[in-house]
Design an enzyme around this catalytic site. Structure first.
Site, PDB file in Angstrom:
ATOM      1  N   LYS A 177     -74.996 -26.902 -38.796  1.00 46.71           N
ATOM      2  CA  LYS A 177     -74.161 -28.064 -39.086  1.00 46.71           C
ATOM      3  C   LYS A 177     -75.004 -29.331 -39.117  1.00 46.71           C
ATOM      4  O   LYS A 177     -74.978 -30.088 -40.059  1.00 46.71           O
ATOM      5  CB  LYS A 177     -73.071 -28.188 -38.023  1.00 46.71           C
ATOM      6  CG  LYS A 177     -72.075 -29.274 -38.321  1.00 46.71           C
ATOM      7  CD  LYS A 177     -71.033 -29.355 -37.226  1.00 46.71           C
ATOM      8  CE  LYS A 177     -70.016 -30.444 -37.541  1.00 46.71           C
ATOM      9  NZ  LYS A 177     -69.109 -30.621 -36.398  1.00 46.71           N
ATOM     10  N   GLY A 202     -70.077 -26.552 -51.177  1.00 50.82           N
ATOM     11  CA  GLY A 202     -68.639 -26.593 -51.419  1.00 50.82           C
ATOM     12  C   GLY A 202     -67.934 -25.257 -51.289  1.00 50.82           C
ATOM     13  O   GLY A 202     -66.819 -25.100 -51.781  1.00 50.82           O
ATOM     14  N   LYS A 232     -98.480 -32.846 -71.388  1.00 51.51           N
ATOM     15  CA  LYS A 232     -98.448 -34.069 -72.181  1.00 51.51           C
ATOM     16  C   LYS A 232     -97.131 -34.147 -72.955  1.00 51.51           C
ATOM     17  O   LYS A 232     -96.539 -35.213 -73.094  1.00 51.51           O
ATOM     18  CB  LYS A 232     -99.633 -34.043 -73.152  1.00 51.51           C
ATOM     19  CG  LYS A 232     -99.974 -35.360 -73.779  1.00 51.51           C
ATOM     20  CD  LYS A 232    -101.080 -35.202 -74.815  1.00 51.51           C
ATOM     21  CE  LYS A 232    -102.421 -34.948 -74.153  1.00 51.51           C
ATOM     22  NZ  LYS A 232    -103.502 -34.724 -75.152  1.00 51.51           N
ATOM     23  N   GLY A 235     -71.623 -23.937 -45.351  1.00 54.72           N
ATOM     24  CA  GLY A 235     -71.946 -24.815 -44.224  1.00 54.72           C
ATOM     25  C   GLY A 235     -70.643 -25.294 -43.616  1.00 54.72           C
ATOM     26  O   GLY A 235     -70.132 -24.719 -42.663  1.00 54.72           O
TER      27      GLY A 235
END
Lengths: 407, 407
Positions: free
Chosen positions: A141, A331, A92, A353
């Site tokens: 990828k 990044g 709450k 990546g």
């Protein structure tokens, strides 16, 4: 043995009597009312009553005045699970003006219901046989719309570069092109093939998805098909789902927690929960062996002090639980490796990546460049110098593409 | 039949090229990359590609420049469950700067996996045999630390006042004093006793808690013990847990969704998800028969336009799903009833805690005062006038205590 869980809040209000507000929280979220109780009943109810531990007011201009409030909630009031704890201390209250939950210190008694990470940082190192250096993780990828042959090829190229972990994309769900078990079989086969080349072990974290009630069964299916790690979108299912998965003796592979949806909760200064609680302490308590969170280096940005607070929550002592591997993500390119090690130490997973797939010499070279950067950083050799060494052509090309960032 | 789910975002940025940003979202969260794909593969991947539908830029001073962006995500990319949908459209994106998810328009195909509320607004009315007037719900005054005898007494007094629904406190978990099944038996017995006095049916929403994997079993236990409604802290467990409970044929009682933790997500203009999506559309899609949310009248405040947007999301047509009963909560006293009906219409649950227990003549009179206020408001009689009528002493006392608020 402590019998209370302590919540720390930051409450913003230009005029509030924060002492009074803290008291109303401590009473309102526990016994409901206090001063009007008959004395005889007070003795009975005392053990349920929340207590204000401290109220630290920071005066400031309009919109900037706040107080850090610490309240102790008796364990007796809630069951030993994360939904009960969160609903008690912030259910709450989360809707009551500008207030953010900064931290939770759970009692030893509460924590004893949580085995925590089954492998944790030391267990993941042991599985991989890598004790000293930072680990390297890579990400597919692109996966949506691709078939098994494509995934196999992507996987193999990543594995050839010497990565330690490969994770599914978190948006890869059950689909006809790459269904769970086939995907695991295909990728683990590619892992074995790569291992013949590299001699290196590899964990593949397959994305665990589906109806809540089927998560454990899907995990078991994936493991039966050969999966040796799991990726899980914890916040989309709740911490308790992770807790149940990590506590399940049949799910005997590391679980990597993905931070999907976390940005709906941690970034506002006025609302939500701190990143160190959301992605740090609660993920570890619920049993994540590795935790991904936004790095301070990339496009998906989290301020560095919040990053390091997440890391600390994963690594510092917590009721005897195993540590969780920090995985700052987004990044990341090889030129950042010395900075990552400076910020995070060596107990970190370097996760890339684009920094792997986008390498000018290809995906395998992308992984190699990272491994060369890690080797150089551990040896204290400047990357520019290491890049000139024979055999480090991948690192050289990476630095030419992305540069080196010192701070 | 539409084959895409459409997400609407508000993205804040002082300088961004929002058109470019929208495109990078549409591609990045679906196929990953597009322009570099060979033409032959584009034809194959087209059906997976996200599409930018509109970008509506609102220029403004520093910190105030934003764009409303609508992107269509092909259904083929994700399984038909809320975690998959949310992780796709807002998983990683939630962490990418100041961006808020305002709305989701799911496709008919996606929605077809969701039976929605099993009872919904019409079903709850039917169970209670009340077709015309707003319903009245009350909340226990305090529950933590109290025993069954105390709960029985609180329940009976509330029921005597003519309330239609009584709900557990959301912070009442499994505990030795008032365990689930005993609590249900005790309260339903009090309900029967009160019904002998009032002739009125009553739903008791017992708080469903515990480990995620035990929720359905706990619900069945509660129902076997006589429970005729359930309260559930949806956001602490995830929407999919509600979806599975509401889809379970054995859980044949209405489910009231509590908004606990929602304040961590909806209030910031820059982050999180809109209240109408979080507490409106997604709760209904997941099958909530009643949805509690902060009223615009009390201490737990939500701006009125957001309140009405939640209500609209619960009531307007949505792929043929039943409507969910809106339950605006907090700060409600009898003098607010005409205003509530003006804002929400008659398809609303008037939900009160302090406004019932704090009545000068006691709890039963508190309920009666609300019922008298509802009767007067429906008849178009000003409350001050109705308060003078014979038999309406409870209303009169309530108005003396709390006044009447017209707007």
């Amino acid at each position: 043995m402590s019998q209370v869980c302590i919540a720390t809040y930051r409450s913003y209000d230009d005029k509030a009597d924060f002492q009074k507000k803290a008291l109303s929280i401590a009473v309102g979220l526990t016994v409901g009312s206090w001063t009007e109780l008959p004395e005889a009943q007070k003795a009975e109810m005392e053990k349920h009553l929340g207590k204000v531990l401290s109220v630290d007011v920071h005066e400031g201009g309009p919109g900037e005045r706040y107080a850090d409030i610490r309240i102790a909630y008796p364990d007796i009031n809630f069951s030993r699970d994360i939904p009960a704890l969160l609903v008690t201390v912030f259910g709450k209250l989360s809707m009551d003006g500008r207030i953010k939950l900064l931290d939770l210190d759970v009692s030893e008694s509460f924590a004893s219901a949580f085995p925590g990470p089954k492998f944790g940082l030391p267990g993941v190192r042991e599985l991989l046989g890598v004790q000293e250096r930072p680990l390297l993780m890579s990400i597919f990828k692109s996966v949506v719309g691709h078939d098994l042959a494509n995934l196999r090829e992507q996987f193999y190229k990543q594995a050839l570069g010497g990565v330690d972990l490969i994770k599914d994309d978190e948006i890869l769900f059950e689909n006809p092109l790459t269904p769970l078990e086939k995907r695991v079989e295909t990728c683990m086969e590619a892992a074995r093939k790569a291992q013949e080349e590299t001699g290196q072990k590899l964990l593949y974290a397959v994305n665990l998805t589906g109806p809540t009630s089927q998560l454990a069964a899907n995990a078991r299916k994936a493991i039966a098909a050969g999966a040796n790690a799991i990726l899980f979108n914890v916040l989309a299912y709740g911490y308790d789902a992770l807790h149940e998965l990590s506590s399940d003796p049949d799910i005997n592979v590391p679980i990597a927690a993905h931070p999907a949806m976390a940005g709906a909760i941690y970034p506002s200064p006025h609302y939500g929960m701190s990143a160190s609680l959301l992605l740090g302490k609660l993920m570890r308590l619920a049993g994540a062996d590795l935790v991904l969170f936004p790095s301070p280096y990339g496009s998906v940005v989290m301020p560095k002090e919040e990053n390091l607070a997440v890391k600390d929550a994963l690594l510092r002592p917590l009721h005897g639980l195993r540590t969780s591997f920090p995985v700052p993500s987004a990044g990341i390119h090889p030129g950042l490796v010395p900075l990552i090690l400076k910020d995070f130490g060596t107990d970190v997973v370097v996760n890339a990546g684009g920094g792997i797939h986008g390498h000018p010499m290809g995906t395998a070279a992308g992984g190699q460049a990272f491994r060369q950067a890690i080797g150089a950083a551990l040896a204290g050799t400047p990357l520019q110098e290491a890049a000139e060494a024979a055999g480090n052509e991948a690192l050289k090309a990476a630095i030419q593409a992305w540069g080196v960032r010192e701070s």
